[in-house]
Design an enzyme around this catalytic site. Structure first.
Site, PDB file in Angstrom:
ATOM      1  N   LYS A  95       2.006 153.020   1.945  1.00  0.00           N
ATOM      2  CA  LYS A  95       2.923 152.483   2.952  1.00  0.00           C
ATOM      3  C   LYS A  95       2.167 151.575   3.921  1.00  0.00           C
ATOM      4  O   LYS A  95       2.645 150.526   4.291  1.00  0.00           O
ATOM      5  CB  LYS A  95       3.567 153.657   3.696  1.00  0.00           C
ATOM      6  CG  LYS A  95       4.990 153.504   3.974  1.00  0.00           C
ATOM      7  CD  LYS A  95       5.970 153.980   2.937  1.00  0.00           C
ATOM      8  CE  LYS A  95       5.867 153.443   1.560  1.00  0.00           C
ATOM      9  NZ  LYS A  95       6.843 154.008   0.650  1.00  0.00           N
ATOM     10  N   GLU A 127       1.174 148.241   2.192  1.00  0.00           N
ATOM     11  CA  GLU A 127       2.352 147.471   1.805  1.00  0.00           C
ATOM     12  C   GLU A 127       2.967 146.690   2.970  1.00  0.00           C
ATOM     13  O   GLU A 127       3.410 145.564   2.801  1.00  0.00           O
ATOM     14  CB  GLU A 127       3.350 148.486   1.227  1.00  0.00           C
ATOM     15  CG  GLU A 127       4.714 148.019   0.976  1.00  0.00           C
ATOM     16  CD  GLU A 127       5.605 149.096   0.358  1.00  0.00           C
ATOM     17  OE1 GLU A 127       5.338 150.305   0.535  1.00  0.00           O
ATOM     18  OE2 GLU A 127       6.577 148.712  -0.290  1.00  0.00           O
ATOM     19  N   TRP A 142      13.271 136.246  -6.080  1.00  0.00           N
ATOM     20  CA  TRP A 142      11.901 136.789  -6.069  1.00  0.00           C
ATOM     21  C   TRP A 142      11.261 136.196  -7.303  1.00  0.00           C
ATOM     22  O   TRP A 142      11.603 136.560  -8.428  1.00  0.00           O
ATOM     23  CB  TRP A 142      11.956 138.311  -6.137  1.00  0.00           C
ATOM     24  CG  TRP A 142      10.645 139.011  -6.038  1.00  0.00           C
ATOM     25  CD1 TRP A 142       9.886 139.181  -4.920  1.00  0.00           C
ATOM     26  CD2 TRP A 142       9.952 139.691  -7.092  1.00  0.00           C
ATOM     27  NE1 TRP A 142       8.764 139.920  -5.224  1.00  0.00           N
ATOM     28  CE2 TRP A 142       8.784 140.240  -6.544  1.00  0.00           C
ATOM     29  CE3 TRP A 142      10.207 139.898  -8.451  1.00  0.00           C
ATOM     30  CZ2 TRP A 142       7.874 140.970  -7.293  1.00  0.00           C
ATOM     31  CZ3 TRP A 142       9.302 140.623  -9.197  1.00  0.00           C
ATOM     32  CH2 TRP A 142       8.147 141.156  -8.622  1.00  0.00           C
ATOM     33  N   LYS A 148      12.769 144.973  -3.271  1.00  0.00           N
ATOM     34  CA  LYS A 148      13.233 146.360  -3.206  1.00  0.00           C
ATOM     35  C   LYS A 148      13.334 147.026  -4.566  1.00  0.00           C
ATOM     36  O   LYS A 148      12.945 148.166  -4.736  1.00  0.00           O
ATOM     37  CB  LYS A 148      14.588 146.409  -2.490  1.00  0.00           C
ATOM     38  CG  LYS A 148      15.132 147.813  -2.281  1.00  0.00           C
ATOM     39  CD  LYS A 148      14.301 148.580  -1.280  1.00  0.00           C
ATOM     40  CE  LYS A 148      14.742 150.008  -1.096  1.00  0.00           C
ATOM     41  NZ  LYS A 148      13.703 150.799  -0.422  1.00  0.00           N
ATOM     42  N   ASN A 204      19.518 137.205 -12.588  1.00  0.00           N
ATOM     43  CA  ASN A 204      18.498 138.185 -12.203  1.00  0.00           C
ATOM     44  C   ASN A 204      17.961 138.787 -13.484  1.00  0.00           C
ATOM     45  O   ASN A 204      18.730 139.321 -14.282  1.00  0.00           O
ATOM     46  CB  ASN A 204      19.134 139.266 -11.315  1.00  0.00           C
ATOM     47  CG  ASN A 204      18.202 140.450 -11.106  1.00  0.00           C
ATOM     48  OD1 ASN A 204      16.991 140.275 -11.030  1.00  0.00           O
ATOM     49  ND2 ASN A 204      18.772 141.640 -11.029  1.00  0.00           N
ATOM     50  N   GLY A 205      16.653 138.700 -13.690  1.00  0.00           N
ATOM     51  CA  GLY A 205      16.066 139.250 -14.915  1.00  0.00           C
ATOM     52  C   GLY A 205      15.068 138.266 -15.482  1.00  0.00           C
ATOM     53  O   GLY A 205      14.613 137.351 -14.789  1.00  0.00           O
ATOM     54  N   ARG A 246      16.360 142.176  -2.113  1.00  0.00           N
ATOM     55  CA  ARG A 246      16.059 142.057  -3.534  1.00  0.00           C
ATOM     56  C   ARG A 246      15.175 140.856  -3.858  1.00  0.00           C
ATOM     57  O   ARG A 246      14.631 140.744  -4.953  1.00  0.00           O
ATOM     58  CB  ARG A 246      17.360 141.945  -4.340  1.00  0.00           C
ATOM     59  CG  ARG A 246      18.240 143.168  -4.234  1.00  0.00           C
ATOM     60  CD  ARG A 246      19.466 142.989  -5.091  1.00  0.00           C
ATOM     61  NE  ARG A 246      19.113 142.890  -6.489  1.00  0.00           N
ATOM     62  CZ  ARG A 246      18.987 143.904  -7.317  1.00  0.00           C
ATOM     63  NH1 ARG A 246      19.187 145.122  -6.879  1.00  0.00           N
ATOM     64  NH2 ARG A 246      18.661 143.716  -8.570  1.00  0.00           N
ATOM     65  N   HIS A 305     -17.948 161.141  -4.492  1.00  0.00           N
ATOM     66  CA  HIS A 305     -18.294 160.645  -5.832  1.00  0.00           C
ATOM     67  C   HIS A 305     -18.250 159.116  -5.907  1.00  0.00           C
ATOM     68  O   HIS A 305     -18.049 158.559  -6.980  1.00  0.00           O
ATOM     69  CB  HIS A 305     -17.351 161.261  -6.876  1.00  0.00           C
ATOM     70  CG  HIS A 305     -17.455 162.748  -6.932  1.00  0.00           C
ATOM     71  ND1 HIS A 305     -18.587 163.405  -7.349  1.00  0.00           N
ATOM     72  CD2 HIS A 305     -16.562 163.723  -6.586  1.00  0.00           C
ATOM     73  CE1 HIS A 305     -18.392 164.716  -7.263  1.00  0.00           C
ATOM     74  NE2 HIS A 305     -17.168 164.931  -6.801  1.00  0.00           N
ATOM     75  N   CYS A 358      15.895 139.601  -8.382  1.00  0.00           N
ATOM     76  CA  CYS A 358      16.619 138.743  -7.449  1.00  0.00           C
ATOM     77  C   CYS A 358      17.940 139.419  -7.105  1.00  0.00           C
ATOM     78  O   CYS A 358      18.297 140.437  -7.689  1.00  0.00           O
ATOM     79  CB  CYS A 358      16.940 137.405  -8.103  1.00  0.00           C
ATOM     80  SG  CYS A 358      15.505 136.642  -8.862  1.00  0.00           S
ATOM     81  N   GLU A 397       0.676 158.326  -0.511  1.00  0.00           N
ATOM     82  CA  GLU A 397       1.879 157.668   0.008  1.00  0.00           C
ATOM     83  C   GLU A 397       1.584 156.997   1.358  1.00  0.00           C
ATOM     84  O   GLU A 397       2.021 155.875   1.613  1.00  0.00           O
ATOM     85  CB  GLU A 397       3.004 158.721   0.129  1.00  0.00           C
ATOM     86  CG  GLU A 397       4.191 158.362   1.011  1.00  0.00           C
ATOM     87  CD  GLU A 397       5.063 157.234   0.458  1.00  0.00           C
ATOM     88  OE1 GLU A 397       4.764 156.710  -0.621  1.00  0.00           O
ATOM     89  OE2 GLU A 397       6.025 156.860   1.153  1.00  0.00           O
TER      90      GLU A 397
HETATM   91  C1  F6R Z   1       6.926 151.383  -2.025  1.00  0.00           C
HETATM   92  C2  F6R Z   1       8.052 151.305  -2.944  1.00  0.00           C
HETATM   93  C3  F6R Z   1       7.769 151.104  -4.389  1.00  0.00           C
HETATM   94  C4  F6R Z   1       8.815 151.836  -5.241  1.00  0.00           C
HETATM   95  C5  F6R Z   1       8.616 151.503  -6.722  1.00  0.00           C
HETATM   96  C6  F6R Z   1       9.568 152.286  -7.608  1.00  0.00           C
HETATM   97  O1  F6R Z   1       7.346 151.677  -0.721  1.00  0.00           O
HETATM   98  O2  F6R Z   1       9.183 151.368  -2.541  1.00  0.00           O
HETATM   99  O3  F6R Z   1       6.484 151.523  -4.711  1.00  0.00           O
HETATM  100  O4  F6R Z   1       8.680 153.201  -5.036  1.00  0.00           O
HETATM  101  O5  F6R Z   1       8.820 150.137  -6.911  1.00  0.00           O
HETATM  102  O6  F6R Z   1      10.882 152.086  -7.214  1.00  0.00           O
HETATM  103  P1  F6R Z   1      12.063 153.052  -7.643  1.00  0.00           P
HETATM  104  O7  F6R Z   1      11.874 154.348  -6.954  1.00  0.00           O
HETATM  105  O8  F6R Z   1      13.305 152.345  -7.231  1.00  0.00           O
HETATM  106  O9  F6R Z   1      11.946 153.211  -9.139  1.00  0.00           O
END
Ligand code: F6R
Length: 622
Positions: A488, A491, A75, A617, A101-102, A27, A507, A2, A484
């Site tokens: 993306k 997501e 969140w 994030k 937060n936590g 967040r 396979h 959060c 990746e």
């Molecule tokens: C996807 C994304 C997540 C982060 C993951 C790790 O676009 O952003 O998969 O890469 O949550 O986050 P960090 O790099 O902050 O440890």
């Protein structure tokens, strides 16, 4: 995970708190709320939805006279998003408000204890035990400030888990904040101070920031910041943040993600700037494996996109420096019997935010093995930097969109620098200089994709957006880029996308290929040509072979291919052109193209791009 904020000063608290919350809504955005201290006590406004939804529900006609308060964007972890589960939470008397937060791991047993003492709970959250406990810990001696500080300390000593909290109380003209395994900063102003989970929340107000350390407890008033740790007063340095608020704003783009993709060339330049001089690379850290690297290796730990960057980094470092690199998902490493020779393995934790709980835990575990640890992160002063022995910063600047884009590219740049660093690399001088020149070209290469391929990518995104499933395939250094690209796309567009090693489709996944499963294939080949021609040529041929197999099963293929490669046209349905580079550098233009493809596809489908559903994030819970 959060976002939490706090304000204490001489101005109206409510608009400042709401504005700060909007800045860190990445967040968490399933509910939001504020609590303001007024002459009549604590006034709370909270609801399900985004900060804007909550603002709409606050009745501005009723003036709220308050100079201090706290706010939260959520969140959900414990309890579904709802008005009652939204923060702030209050004690039974409505005199203590807490944002958190936590995760409080022992909240159930604490709740039972508090229930037996007569407390009434209104939410399903773990957080609600905190204000109740603080209330129970209050002693009737000393001034209000001392009482509250001591009660918070006693409460924290009962909690297991992770937290960043801010506490406001009726009758106290300040705020109490504390952190354990969750980030918290203090923004220092002129006769006012701010508290927040992250710097963008306070940037509009001040660029003077104090990063609280693990275990810190702070009492923040309009004219003072008092910090203690383990019961003793401590001093934490104030840092000047060089990011501007414009850096953290959309700058005319419709979404942060699009802005941040367009900042990929700058992220490369800024990351190189710190470490690359005329013909020298200085990362300014002691890896402990320089010189004779025999018997030494690197273990990379990361999650999500950062894991894919690390996988690409493995290819880059092994290719350029010939140092063996292992890779583990941080969340798996934490619960495995990993065999690790602490004396000979350097552990690198790759984390954009520097706050990912799984990665922080993995770093700590690596330290217990006696490994030298290095954090590769984008956030100055983040938790990872405090745990690791050494830190290498990426220069991506603030990344607000939930999907990591420019930070991924900046991580790749660090791997090129590591691979080329003379102390590790075994390259002949000519090869070294040629690679260095190629690396310097990368901002321009990335810009060319943005300028020249963007329109074409939008066209292909319209096509891709009609499908429910897609595959992304690549080989070698571009397999992580295929992974990746798929991450993306899924997501932000909610299309089911799978990244696969092109040679693996036969396979099993071949069974899924039909005319309704488009396949995006990375078909770039090397053009530099001196150092690994055979291998790269071979990979290109193998990829073409795989594409033919895919086409034979009826699946449409969109290729990412180099300009001038006519051959590829014969085998695929559509081509996205990127500039040619040396093989090992091809992940850069390919990434920019795939980030754009994901963005435009999601836009075509009308998705909420910067805040995809169910995500946040920085993932500060395990
Ligand atoms: C996807 C994304 C997540 C982060 C993951 C790790 O676009 O952003 O998969 O890469 O949550 O986050 P960090 O790099 O902050 O440890």
């Amino acid at each position: 995970m959060c976002g939490i904020v706090g304000y204490v000063g001489e101005r109206d608290a409510l608009p400042i708190i709401l504005q700060s919350l909007k800045r860190i809504e990445y967040r968490g955005y399933d509910s939001a709320g504020v609590a303001c201290i007024t002459d009549n006590g604590i006034e709370v406004y909270k609801d399900k939805g985004k900060v804007d939804d909550v603002i709409e529900k606050i009745n501005y006609s009723k003036s709220i006279s308050s100079n201090s308060g706290i706010g939260h964007c959520r969140w959900a972890t414990h309890g579904a998003p709802s008005k009652t589960n939204a923060h702030p939470h209050l004690d039974g008397e409505g005199e203590i408000a807490v944002v958190h937060n936590g995760i409080i791991e022992n909240f159930q047993s604490l709740k039972e204890e508090l229930l037996s003492l007569g407390c009434t709970f209104v939410s399903e959250t773990d957080t609600e035990v905190i204000p109740h406990l603080i209330n129970h810990c209050l002693k009737n001696s000393g001034n209000v400030e001392w009482q509250l500080k001591e009660a918070v300390k006693e409460t924290l000593s009962r909690l297991t888990g992770s937290y960043a909290i801010i506490v406001a109380a009726k009758g106290f003209d300040g705020l109490v904040a504390a952190r354990k395994e969750s980030p918290l900063i203090i923004g220092v102003g002129d006769r006012e101070n701010f508290i927040a989970s992250d710097v963008p929340a306070v940037l509009e107000q001040t660029n003077r920031v104090i990063y609280l350390d693990e275990g810190d407890l702070a009492v923040v008033k309009n004219d003072s910041v008092y910090i203690e740790n383990g019961g003793a007063k401590v001093t934490r340095a104030e840092r000047l943040i060089s990011w501007t608020i414009e850096d953290a704003e959309k700058g005319g783009y419709e979404h942060f993600m699009l802005k941040e993709i367009h900042e990929e060339p700058k992220a490369i330049t800024d990351t190189l700037r710190g470490y690359l001089t005329e013909d020298e690379i200085t990362l300014g850290i002691d890896l402990g494996i320089e010189g004779d690297t025999k018997g030494k290796s690197i273990l990379m730990l990361a999650c999500g996109t950062s894991y894919y960057a690390a996988l690409c980094g493995k290819h880059i470092i092994e290719n350029l420096a010939k140092v063996p690199v292992q890779l583990e998902l941080a969340s798996e490493f934490n619960y495995s019997d990993f065999v690790l020779d602490g004396a000979n393995v350097v552990v690198m934790a790759i984390t954009q935010s520097g706050e990912t709980a799984d990665t922080l835990m993995a770093l700590k575990k690596a330290k217990r093995y006696g490994c030298k640890t290095v954090a590769i992160t984008n956030v100055v002063g983040s938790s990872a930097t405090r745990i690791a022995d050494e830190t290498i910063y990426t220069g991506a600047g603030p990344e607000i969109g939930v999907a990591a884009t420019k930070s991924f590219v900046a991580q790749l740049v660090i791997f090129y620098l590591l691979g080329l660093q003379k102390s590790l690399a075994k390259l002949p001088e000519a090869a070294f200089l040629e690679h260095l020149e190629e690396l310097r070209r990368m901002p321009q290469i990335a810009r060319l994709v943005l300028d020249e391929a963007n329109g074409n990518i939008q066209k292909h995104a319209r096509y891709l957006s009609k499908y429910d499933h897609a595959f992304f395939v690549g080989r070698g250094v571009n397999l992580p880029i295929a992974l990746e690209g798929a991450l993306k796309l899924k997501e932000i567009s909610y299309i089911h996308a799978e990244g696969y090693a092109a040679g693996e489709l036969k396979h099993g996944p071949f069974a899924l290929l039909t005319e309704d499963t488009p396949v995006v294939a990375i078909l770039t080949r090397q053009t530099l040509g001196k150092f690994d021609q055979n291998a790269s040529q071979n990979i290109y041929e193998k990829m073409l072979g795989n594409v033919k197999e895919i086409k034979a099963r009826g699946a449409p293929v969109i290729a990412i291919a180099e300009e001038g490669d006519e051959e590829v046209e014969k085998y695929v349905d559509a081509v996205i052109r990127v500039p040619g580079t040396g093989t090992i550098f091809s992940p850069i233009p390919n990434t920019v193209a795939l980030h754009l493809l994901a963005y435009w596809t999601a836009k075509e489908r009308g998705c909420e791009i910067d805040k995809p559903r169910n995500l946040a994030k920085s993932v500060t819970v395990e």
